[in-house]
Design an enzyme around this catalytic site. Structure first.
Site, PDB file in Angstrom:
ATOM      1  N   ASN A   9       5.983  -3.875 -17.971  1.00 15.99           N
ATOM      2  CA  ASN A   9       5.631  -3.471 -16.804  1.00 15.99           C
ATOM      3  C   ASN A   9       6.764  -3.521 -15.958  1.00 15.99           C
ATOM      4  O   ASN A   9       7.211  -4.375 -15.400  1.00 15.99           O
ATOM      5  CB  ASN A   9       4.385  -4.340 -16.213  1.00 15.99           C
ATOM      6  CG  ASN A   9       4.103  -3.854 -14.884  1.00 15.99           C
ATOM      7  OD1 ASN A   9       4.575  -2.923 -14.191  1.00 15.99           O
ATOM      8  ND2 ASN A   9       3.096  -4.499 -14.362  1.00 15.99           N
ATOM      9  N   ARG A  84       3.035  -0.186 -18.864  1.00 18.71           N
ATOM     10  CA  ARG A  84       2.181   0.225 -17.815  1.00 18.71           C
ATOM     11  C   ARG A  84       2.919   1.371 -16.729  1.00 18.71           C
ATOM     12  O   ARG A  84       3.892   1.200 -16.333  1.00 18.71           O
ATOM     13  CB  ARG A  84       1.839  -0.924 -16.895  1.00 18.71           C
ATOM     14  CG  ARG A  84       1.035  -0.641 -15.576  1.00 18.71           C
ATOM     15  CD  ARG A  84       1.052  -1.738 -14.659  1.00 18.71           C
ATOM     16  NE  ARG A  84       0.363  -1.395 -13.750  1.00 18.71           N
ATOM     17  CZ  ARG A  84       0.593  -1.804 -12.202  1.00 18.71           C
ATOM     18  NH1 ARG A  84       1.693  -2.761 -11.998  1.00 18.71           N
ATOM     19  NH2 ARG A  84      -0.254  -1.462 -11.357  1.00 18.71           N
ATOM     20  N   HIS A 173      -5.367   0.103 -10.545  1.00 23.18           N
ATOM     21  CA  HIS A 173      -5.910  -0.919 -11.141  1.00 23.18           C
ATOM     22  C   HIS A 173      -6.902  -0.634 -12.216  1.00 23.18           C
ATOM     23  O   HIS A 173      -7.811  -1.509 -12.512  1.00 23.18           O
ATOM     24  CB  HIS A 173      -6.616  -1.945  -9.860  1.00 23.18           C
ATOM     25  CG  HIS A 173      -5.887  -2.685  -8.944  1.00 23.18           C
ATOM     26  ND1 HIS A 173      -6.193  -2.849  -7.785  1.00 23.18           N
ATOM     27  CD2 HIS A 173      -4.513  -2.949  -9.089  1.00 23.18           C
ATOM     28  CE1 HIS A 173      -5.357  -3.469  -7.057  1.00 23.18           C
ATOM     29  NE2 HIS A 173      -4.263  -3.448  -7.922  1.00 23.18           N
ATOM     30  N   HIS A 199     -11.278  -6.296  -7.320  1.00 24.79           N
ATOM     31  CA  HIS A 199     -10.012  -6.861  -7.989  1.00 24.79           C
ATOM     32  C   HIS A 199      -9.352  -7.266  -6.731  1.00 24.79           C
ATOM     33  O   HIS A 199      -8.958  -6.379  -5.964  1.00 24.79           O
ATOM     34  CB  HIS A 199      -9.517  -5.615  -8.767  1.00 24.79           C
ATOM     35  CG  HIS A 199      -8.013  -6.228  -9.230  1.00 24.79           C
ATOM     36  ND1 HIS A 199      -7.783  -6.499 -10.462  1.00 24.79           N
ATOM     37  CD2 HIS A 199      -6.874  -6.418  -8.417  1.00 24.79           C
ATOM     38  CE1 HIS A 199      -6.501  -6.828 -10.571  1.00 24.79           C
ATOM     39  NE2 HIS A 199      -5.778  -6.983  -9.127  1.00 24.79           N
ATOM     40  N   ASN A 202      -2.973  -9.509  -4.789  1.00 25.19           N
ATOM     41  CA  ASN A 202      -2.033  -9.161  -3.850  1.00 25.19           C
ATOM     42  C   ASN A 202      -2.368  -7.780  -3.336  1.00 25.19           C
ATOM     43  O   ASN A 202      -2.607  -7.457  -2.185  1.00 25.19           O
ATOM     44  CB  ASN A 202      -0.566  -9.063  -4.433  1.00 25.19           C
ATOM     45  CG  ASN A 202       0.060 -10.541  -3.864  1.00 25.19           C
ATOM     46  OD1 ASN A 202      -0.365 -11.099  -3.046  1.00 25.19           O
ATOM     47  ND2 ASN A 202       0.737 -11.127  -5.054  1.00 25.19           N
ATOM     48  N   GLY A 203      -2.567  -6.899  -4.370  1.00 25.67           N
ATOM     49  CA  GLY A 203      -3.430  -5.691  -4.165  1.00 25.67           C
ATOM     50  C   GLY A 203      -4.774  -5.857  -4.422  1.00 25.67           C
ATOM     51  O   GLY A 203      -4.952  -6.565  -5.238  1.00 25.67           O
ATOM     52  N   ARG A 232      -0.800  -5.033   2.646  1.00 24.47           N
ATOM     53  CA  ARG A 232      -1.219  -3.508   3.009  1.00 24.47           C
ATOM     54  C   ARG A 232      -2.128  -3.491   3.849  1.00 24.47           C
ATOM     55  O   ARG A 232      -3.371  -4.315   3.636  1.00 24.47           O
ATOM     56  CB  ARG A 232      -1.552  -2.913   1.525  1.00 24.47           C
ATOM     57  CG  ARG A 232      -0.330  -2.538   1.027  1.00 24.47           C
ATOM     58  CD  ARG A 232      -0.959  -1.725  -0.579  1.00 24.47           C
ATOM     59  NE  ARG A 232      -0.338  -2.633  -1.747  1.00 24.47           N
ATOM     60  CZ  ARG A 232      -0.685  -2.607  -2.835  1.00 24.47           C
ATOM     61  NH1 ARG A 232      -1.349  -1.578  -3.208  1.00 24.47           N
ATOM     62  NH2 ARG A 232      -0.134  -3.473  -3.876  1.00 24.47           N
ATOM     63  N   GLY A 322      -6.222 -12.673  -8.401  1.00 27.53           N
ATOM     64  CA  GLY A 322      -5.918 -14.063  -8.032  1.00 27.53           C
ATOM     65  C   GLY A 322      -6.757 -14.593  -7.058  1.00 27.53           C
ATOM     66  O   GLY A 322      -7.459 -15.746  -7.198  1.00 27.53           O
ATOM     67  N   GLU A 376      -4.967  -7.677 -17.682  1.00 22.43           N
ATOM     68  CA  GLU A 376      -4.274  -6.263 -17.686  1.00 22.43           C
ATOM     69  C   GLU A 376      -3.448  -5.889 -18.831  1.00 22.43           C
ATOM     70  O   GLU A 376      -3.545  -5.044 -19.490  1.00 22.43           O
ATOM     71  CB  GLU A 376      -3.794  -5.833 -16.408  1.00 22.43           C
ATOM     72  CG  GLU A 376      -4.696  -5.853 -15.207  1.00 22.43           C
ATOM     73  CD  GLU A 376      -4.090  -5.663 -13.825  1.00 22.43           C
ATOM     74  OE1 GLU A 376      -3.838  -6.607 -13.271  1.00 22.43           O
ATOM     75  OE2 GLU A 376      -3.968  -4.563 -13.437  1.00 22.43           O
TER      76      GLU A 376
HETATM   77  P1  ADP Z   1      -1.008  -9.695  -8.252  1.00 23.17           P
HETATM   78  O1  ADP Z   1      -1.804  -8.643  -7.291  1.00 23.17           O
HETATM   79  O2  ADP Z   1       0.225  -9.905  -7.668  1.00 23.17           O
HETATM   80  O3  ADP Z   1      -1.001  -9.741  -9.852  1.00 23.17           O
HETATM   81  P2  ADP Z   1      -2.740 -12.173  -8.311  1.00 23.17           P
HETATM   82  O4  ADP Z   1      -3.751 -11.481  -8.767  1.00 23.17           O
HETATM   83  O5  ADP Z   1      -1.959 -13.114  -8.938  1.00 23.17           O
HETATM   84  O6  ADP Z   1      -1.618 -10.872  -7.523  1.00 23.17           O
HETATM   85  O7  ADP Z   1      -3.338 -12.722  -6.857  1.00 23.17           O
HETATM   86  C1  ADP Z   1      -2.371 -13.259  -5.810  1.00 23.17           C
HETATM   87  C2  ADP Z   1      -3.422 -13.910  -4.887  1.00 23.17           C
HETATM   88  O8  ADP Z   1      -4.275 -14.754  -5.302  1.00 23.17           O
HETATM   89  C3  ADP Z   1      -2.909 -14.609  -3.561  1.00 23.17           C
HETATM   90  O9  ADP Z   1      -3.344 -14.308  -2.354  1.00 23.17           O
HETATM   91  C4  ADP Z   1      -3.032 -16.008  -3.910  1.00 23.17           C
HETATM   92  O10 ADP Z   1      -2.914 -16.786  -2.569  1.00 23.17           O
HETATM   93  C5  ADP Z   1      -4.406 -15.918  -4.248  1.00 23.17           C
HETATM   94  N1  ADP Z   1      -4.892 -17.183  -5.028  1.00 23.17           N
HETATM   95  C6  ADP Z   1      -4.259 -17.860  -6.222  1.00 23.17           C
HETATM   96  N2  ADP Z   1      -5.007 -18.971  -6.352  1.00 23.17           N
HETATM   97  C7  ADP Z   1      -5.802 -19.203  -5.281  1.00 23.17           C
HETATM   98  C8  ADP Z   1      -6.791 -20.231  -5.117  1.00 23.17           C
HETATM   99  N3  ADP Z   1      -6.910 -21.287  -5.818  1.00 23.17           N
HETATM  100  N4  ADP Z   1      -7.248 -20.117  -3.840  1.00 23.17           N
HETATM  101  C9  ADP Z   1      -7.321 -18.934  -3.010  1.00 23.17           C
HETATM  102  N5  ADP Z   1      -6.393 -17.847  -3.447  1.00 23.17           N
HETATM  103  C10 ADP Z   1      -5.855 -18.114  -4.473  1.00 23.17           C
END
Ligand code: ADP
Length: 392
Positions: A9, A84, A173, A199, A202-203, A232, A322, A376
């Protein structure tokens, strides 16, 4: 074909990689090369014993980083590389074996994803030059959503903008929405029914998936449309752009930067784009963090409610990313906002489901709610294998 697939990626200054076996549950070699092109460039990841490593790549470019990544594969030769690619436009409804015509088509869509496709193409060019003997496959974020019907993908804009300039909703996504809804088909007694998928990373994006077909999704021409995200804005009044320009004298670059990088959780809280920190600050009474949490959850619930129109039947909600996988507070609030869909959570199951655990968390009397960790990279590897088999 038993040899592993190397998933790449490639961003403008980073390369994420994962070496994925034909058994999707086998341990993976994975990592990321970051800050490429700077003196702080480095590679970090984990080896097959699960130990992590970090290596300086000071001043390295993408090609040098790829060399370093290959040296970390512990002499396991991949059968192919799966890339990707963010935007496949209307050209690609599934993964494609990369040749000159596929590269041409990705270049053609670069205008629709000026930040992402050029970086993806640079990664493809570098890996083709370095490893010309390996087949390479492009897997598109947009492809899964190519099943949207026109009523979902067309904007109410003059037709020529669509026919001549490709301005329509594409959705992103896709590998995550596809993976999670397919997994629901395997683990739920309801099978491949009608699922609303969120999903939340961050996004963030939502989708309505029926019998493994995406029927609508929250992101559009670009990954800015839809729910609020880490930085965003998601949906705003389309009149906002002209207003900011006319009243505040903002340039297009200013508007683009603010909506993409300074809004969402970060903009609302004035604090952070990280949901963990938002929750902690909200618990301590920080007003901006509370507002960010409220807006985020409300917008996700509203988006799911809106997307329900696309589903002929409704079986439940799938949460991933996340935030979806870890934040029991976000899940609780989002589901609490959707009682008229018959949705209710089992609080104990909700609180206990996190850190990569899969589980059903509804109260048991209505539509199902599942937390399904997304994969993914695994999906890109699976699509790469499938593409090679159809070309064998
Ligand atoms: P990306 O889109 O970059 O792959 P992720 O899917 O890893 O991102 O998601 C990141 C988000 O998940 C961040 O906002 C992070 O704070 C949140 N996150 C991760 N663990 C926790 C948790 N235990 N409680 C609340 N939010 C979490």
């Amino acid at each position: 074909m038993n040899a592993p697939i190397l998933v790449i990626n490639c961003g403008s200054s980073s390369i994420k990689y994962a070496l994925i076996d034909s058994d999707p549950n086998a341990p993976r070699l994975a990592g990321i090369a970051e800050r490429l092109g700077s003196t702080e460039a480095h590679l970090k990841g984990s080896n097959s014993c699960g130990e992590s490593f970090q290596q300086s790549l000071s001043g390295a470019d993408h090609a040098q980083a790829l060399h370093a990544i290959f040296a970390r594969l512990e002499e396991r030769s991949p059968a192919a590389i799966g890339h990707r690619v963010v935007h496949g436009g209307e050209h690609f409804t599934q993964a494609a074996l990369i040749d000159a015509s596929v590269i041409d088509a990705i270049e053609t869509t670069a205008a629709l994803a000026p930040l992402h496709n050029p970086a993806n193409l640079a990664g493809i060019a570098a890996t083709r030059a370095l490893f010309p003997y390996l087949p390479q496959v492009a897997v598109f974020d947009t492809a899964f959503h190519q099943t949207l019907p026109p009523q979902a993908y067309r904007y109410a804009l003059p037709e020529a903008l669509y026919t001549q300039h490709g301005i329509r909703r594409y959705g992103f996504h896709g590998t995550s929405h596809a993976f999670v809804s397919q997994r629901a088909g395997e683990i739920s007694e309801r099978g491949n029914g009608g699922w609303l998928v969120a999903h939340l990373g961050n996004g963030c994006s939502t989708s309505a998936v029926w019998h493994n077909q995406s029927l609508d999704t929250s992101m559009g021409l670009t990954p800015l449309e839809g729910v609020a995200m880490g930085t965003r804005s998601g949906d705003v009044d389309p009149g906002l752009h002209a207003h900011l320009h006319r009243q505040l004298g903002w340039s297009l670059d200013d508007i683009d930067r603010v909506l993409n990088k300074e809004s969402g959780l970060y903009g609302l809280s004035g604090l952070t784009n990280d949901m963990r920190e938002i929750e902690a600050a909200a618990d301590e009474g920080h007003a901006g963090a509370r507002l960010a949490f409220d807006v985020f959850c409300y917008r996700v619930a509203k988006s799911l409610a809106a997307l329900s129109c696309a589903l002929p039947t409704f079986d439940g909600v799938l949460l991933t990313g996340g935030i979806g996988e870890n934040s029991f507070q976000v899940r609780k609030r989002v589901i609490h906002l959707l009682p008229h869909f018959g949705l209710a959570l089992d609080d104990d199951k909700n609180t206990a489901t996190r850190s990569g655990r899969e589980g059903r968390i509804d109260a048991g009397n209505g539509p199902e709610v599942w937390v399904i960790p997304t994969d993914e990279e695994g999906r890109i590897a699976a699509e790469t294998r499938q593409c090679l088999e159809t070309h064998a």
